[in-house]
Design an enzyme around this catalytic site. Sequence first.
Site, mmCIF file in Angstrom:
data_model
loop_
_atom_site.group_PDB
_atom_site.id
_atom_site.type_symbol
_atom_site.label_atom_id
_atom_site.label_comp_id
_atom_site.label_asym_id
_atom_site.label_seq_id
_atom_site.Cartn_x
_atom_site.Cartn_y
_atom_site.Cartn_z
ATOM 1 N N LYS A 32 0.838 -1.189 0.000
ATOM 2 C CA LYS A 32 0.000 0.000 0.000
ATOM 3 C C LYS A 32 0.879 1.248 0.000
ATOM 4 C CE LYS A 32 -3.849 -0.998 2.231
ATOM 5 N NZ LYS A 32 -4.492 -1.366 3.507
ATOM 6 N N ARG A 101 -3.535 2.809 8.309
ATOM 7 C CA ARG A 101 -3.792 1.658 7.448
ATOM 8 C C ARG A 101 -2.605 0.723 7.430
ATOM 9 N NH1 ARG A 101 -4.735 4.374 1.814
ATOM 10 N NH2 ARG A 101 -5.853 2.433 1.374
ATOM 11 N N GLY A 110 -7.973 -8.117 3.489
ATOM 12 C CA GLY A 110 -8.824 -8.239 4.661
ATOM 13 C C GLY A 110 -8.140 -8.760 5.907
ATOM 14 N N MET A 112 -5.501 -7.373 7.707
ATOM 15 C CA MET A 112 -5.092 -6.396 8.709
ATOM 16 C C MET A 112 -6.124 -5.270 8.685
ATOM 17 S SD MET A 112 -2.184 -8.051 9.018
ATOM 18 C CE MET A 112 -0.927 -7.097 9.795
ATOM 19 N N ARG A 340 -2.845 -1.503 -6.768
ATOM 20 C CA ARG A 340 -2.018 -2.720 -6.681
ATOM 21 C C ARG A 340 -2.305 -3.595 -7.901
ATOM 22 N NH1 ARG A 340 -5.610 -5.682 -1.952
ATOM 23 N NH2 ARG A 340 -7.498 -5.671 -3.180
ATOM 24 N N HIS A 455 -15.645 -9.759 0.425
ATOM 25 C CA HIS A 455 -14.553 -10.571 0.957
ATOM 26 C C HIS A 455 -14.551 -11.965 0.333
ATOM 27 C CE1 HIS A 455 -12.740 -13.321 3.985
ATOM 28 N NE2 HIS A 455 -11.843 -12.348 4.058
ATOM 29 N N ARG A 559 3.138 -46.854 -15.478
ATOM 30 C CA ARG A 559 3.158 -47.941 -14.492
ATOM 31 C C ARG A 559 2.457 -49.146 -15.094
ATOM 32 N NH1 ARG A 559 0.929 -43.529 -12.481
ATOM 33 N NH2 ARG A 559 2.080 -42.253 -10.980
ATOM 34 N N SER A 744 15.610 -41.875 -13.970
ATOM 35 C CA SER A 744 14.417 -41.072 -13.731
ATOM 36 C C SER A 744 14.219 -41.008 -12.228
ATOM 37 C CB SER A 744 13.208 -41.710 -14.417
ATOM 38 O OG SER A 744 12.049 -40.993 -14.073
ATOM 39 N N GLY A 746 12.536 -40.996 -9.049
ATOM 40 C CA GLY A 746 11.210 -41.293 -8.496
ATOM 41 C C GLY A 746 11.132 -40.627 -7.141
ATOM 42 N N THR A 747 10.785 -39.341 -7.164
ATOM 43 C CA THR A 747 10.938 -38.558 -5.928
ATOM 44 C C THR A 747 9.871 -38.863 -4.883
ATOM 45 O OG1 THR A 747 9.884 -36.742 -7.108
ATOM 46 C CG2 THR A 747 12.281 -36.654 -6.856
ATOM 47 N N ASN A 748 8.818 -39.591 -5.247
ATOM 48 C CA ASN A 748 7.885 -39.992 -4.183
ATOM 49 C C ASN A 748 8.585 -40.948 -3.227
ATOM 50 O OD1 ASN A 748 6.070 -38.516 -5.611
ATOM 51 N ND2 ASN A 748 4.883 -40.249 -6.372
ATOM 52 N N CYS A 812 10.068 -38.235 -12.294
ATOM 53 C CA CYS A 812 8.708 -38.697 -12.539
ATOM 54 C C CYS A 812 7.876 -38.735 -11.264
ATOM 55 C CB CYS A 812 8.720 -40.055 -13.227
ATOM 56 S SG CYS A 812 9.486 -41.347 -12.229
ATOM 57 N N TYR A 832 14.181 -33.640 -18.536
ATOM 58 C CA TYR A 832 12.727 -33.489 -18.559
ATOM 59 C C TYR A 832 12.126 -33.657 -17.172
ATOM 60 C CZ TYR A 832 12.431 -38.599 -18.244
ATOM 61 O OH TYR A 832 12.544 -39.887 -17.818
#
Length: 865
Positions: A32, A101, A110, A112, A340, A455, A559, A744, A746-748, A812, A832
């Site tokens: 602001k 303000r 909304g 503050m 803004r 709001h 899979r 590849s 497999g980040t899970n 992946c 990729y």
Amino acid sequence: MRTRGNNLATMGRFVFDFDEPSGGGRELLGGKGIGLAEMTLLGLPVPAGFTITTEACRAYLREGDIPDGLEDEIEEHVHRLEERTGKRFGDAGDPLLVSVRSGAAVSMPGMMDSILNLGLNDDATEGLASRTGNPRFAYDSYRRLIQMFGEVVDGVEAHRFEDALGELKTRRNARHDTDLGAEDMRGLVATYKQIHPAFPQDAREQLLRAVRAVFESWNTPRAQVYRRANDIPDDLGTAVNVVQMVFGNKGDHSGTGVAFTRDPSTGEQGVYGEFLANAQGEDVVAGIRTPQPLETMQATLAEAYAQLLDTMRRLEEHYRDMQDVEFTVEDGALYMLQTRAAKRTAAAALKAAVDMVDEGLITREEAVARIDPAQLDQLLHPAIDPNARLEVAGKGLNASPGAASGGIVFDADTAVERAKDGPVILVRWETTPDDIHGMIAAQGILTVHGGMTSHAAVVARGMGKPCVAGCEDLSLRDGVARIGGHELHEGDVITLDGGTGRVFVGEVPLVAPRLNEDFETVLGWADDVRRLKVRANADTPEDAARAREFGAQGIGLCRTEHMFFGSERLPVMQEMILADTEEGRRAALDRLLPFQQSDFEGIFEAMSGLPVTIRLLDPPLHEFLPSEEQATDEKVRARIRSLHEQNPMLGLRGCRLGLTYPEVYEMQVRAIARAARTVGEGAVVEIMHPLVGFAEELRRLRELTERVWAEEAGDAPRLIGTMVELPRACIRADEIAEFADFFSFGTNDLTQTTLGMSRDDAEGKFLTRYLNDGVLERNPFEVLDQDGVGGLMRIAVERGRSAKRELKLGICGEHGGEPSSVAFCHRLGLDYVSCSPFRVPLARLAAAQAALEEAGSAQYVAAGG
Ligand code: ADP
Ligand code: MG
Ligand code: MG
């Protein structure tokens, strides 16, 4: 500790007038404050005032008190304001009035609270009345101050003031507060002073206590919830703006409004907004009276209207982005109070960006950089089937697009509670910042009251949630909602269409989303700049086709486990698992092969010409068997018992299966090779071995794969690689790379194995606790843990490429569709990312933004809404 040097003019200062250079930007002055300063600099009509910096707030929060020197500085600046305006703060005859303000660096709608009309007291109100000859205005302003001050600073409950106002209106038979006269307002002041007897008469005390309250509001629970939901750091603090009051409540030639430089729902060109005559501040947003479309100003306030349009054009040119503004007209004169970057829907963001490129306002790169990939999610969700014939139960404003079904709940706490069991729709008269946790939990929001800038509407658009606001067909009483002849109780299902404002009772058929033209255009520009390729995780020809439509450049993870399910296949699979001999297993596998082959053919055809990475069987075998209680045969029960594992995630699965029962992987490779032969050139095959931790595992499996491939497909090209999902595989990546054409990530599983955390046992349990308590900032299963898991990935990339320069690298895991993780993969130099089909467009954009950022184009990244 605070450093307060005194050699540089701006250093060590906490307060800056709007027209003074502060040497800081948004971080220092808040959104602001920087907006007011820039508008002042542009020569736009902004009331005079000053900003107390976020640095002061941080010092306050650290020290638990107003920092040294701040009080004097404020006093100096008040004094300057008095000189400029020719009025005195706290004066009884012609008082200077100000608003206080809040405004953090990141907009928190909304969250503050601001206080208007500060500086009024009993005497000053009389002075203002006689000075302006408008006692109604003076008392209206005073009663507002007592209420806002009471609520914000002293925590008096809002409803106590509102009830008093409501009672008075009933007694006077007044529809609106504008129907109340001067004497009514004077009476209301007396009532409000009874409600809040501690209201301070001293103007300077009011100011200091208000400043303190704004600082402290940074740490209210609702502000914290909002920050957590939006990933806003907790230690930014807020600035405080002290602004000379201008008055929209002086009569019919005064008023207040909000406006957008383009339509925030669609992005269409042309100003768009709402105006309320004879009103002050938040009246527009709070829905005290229904605001009028902006154009109605033209009839009564032609000059101010023309000036407003001109001002908005200038603001858009200056910021080169869509703005939303707050303004007030006092006796025909326009004042700008805020500007803004406008909150907008994803569709509007895309349309505005494309139009602005056409208009020559921004470049294509800027257009790409300023779209928030996460927000695009909105457009990639199901919508109501346009061909369905539906009975509309009610209609409201199309406040935020998208469709959602869920059981209705009438308050935020219940929303959170019931959302654990299924989707909920939050139904309220109107929402307030106290409802924020319920809005986060709900799939959609429906309100009876309030306009497009209420709001509910603003927050829902920000969250990308469907919202129908101002639905006057709906009535709420005693836990019952009535709409279109239906009587609904908590839990009853309704469907919202936020794009049209329609409300339906019950669940309604939804259709898959499509990319619109603007979306395609922006993604096309993104494709021009990104380096990362984007693939999809897809297990079926249908998913593959959808992924392709969304621009996937191949399948990063196909899979194969589902190919063992289905009524014709599962019994054969179970026969295979139950067989005592290799011969028995082979016989069953021979019967499974044709099924798999035809599945692969379908996928290769759908992805013709693009690579398809097929992961061989991964899950533990018991997943294909019934539970021990369900099994009738003693032999089956015995086998189930023998397959039981304490920790199946760390048990006989992945390549361990392939080494234990080589005939299973042989069958799969054979099916893949035959499918590739049948499909011909279009099949681009990559065979992936899961859960490799030792180079020797992959060496053996590569041998098996090569042998079977040669038998079936001769020297047809194919790649053989591994999914990297164990820390050991990362550490020994150089050895493993010797036998891999590609990795590849497999980040899970890599996240589970690196953190030693099972996702199912963590989410909704201790991980939720960790996130709430701030032990962790982000859920590592959603947002890649770049330091930990990412650190291992970096090691794997370095060591893997050191052994084999042409090693192909991808990801992946689900992180492959999460923007900050995509950016990380870009920096890591992967080839990729692969993600679910619906996230492909997001990933394309995120990959482009990562490339732009790297190219030193950080300035393209929008400051944010
Ligand atoms: P919010 O962040 O909730 O919008 P603001 O500080 O912008 O809070 O102000 C609340 C309302 O009061 C807005 O409608 C704003 O335009 C109005 N307002 C703030 N300061 C002044 C002022 N000095 N004169 C007139 N109206 C003001
Ligand atoms: Mg507010
Ligand atoms: Mg505002």
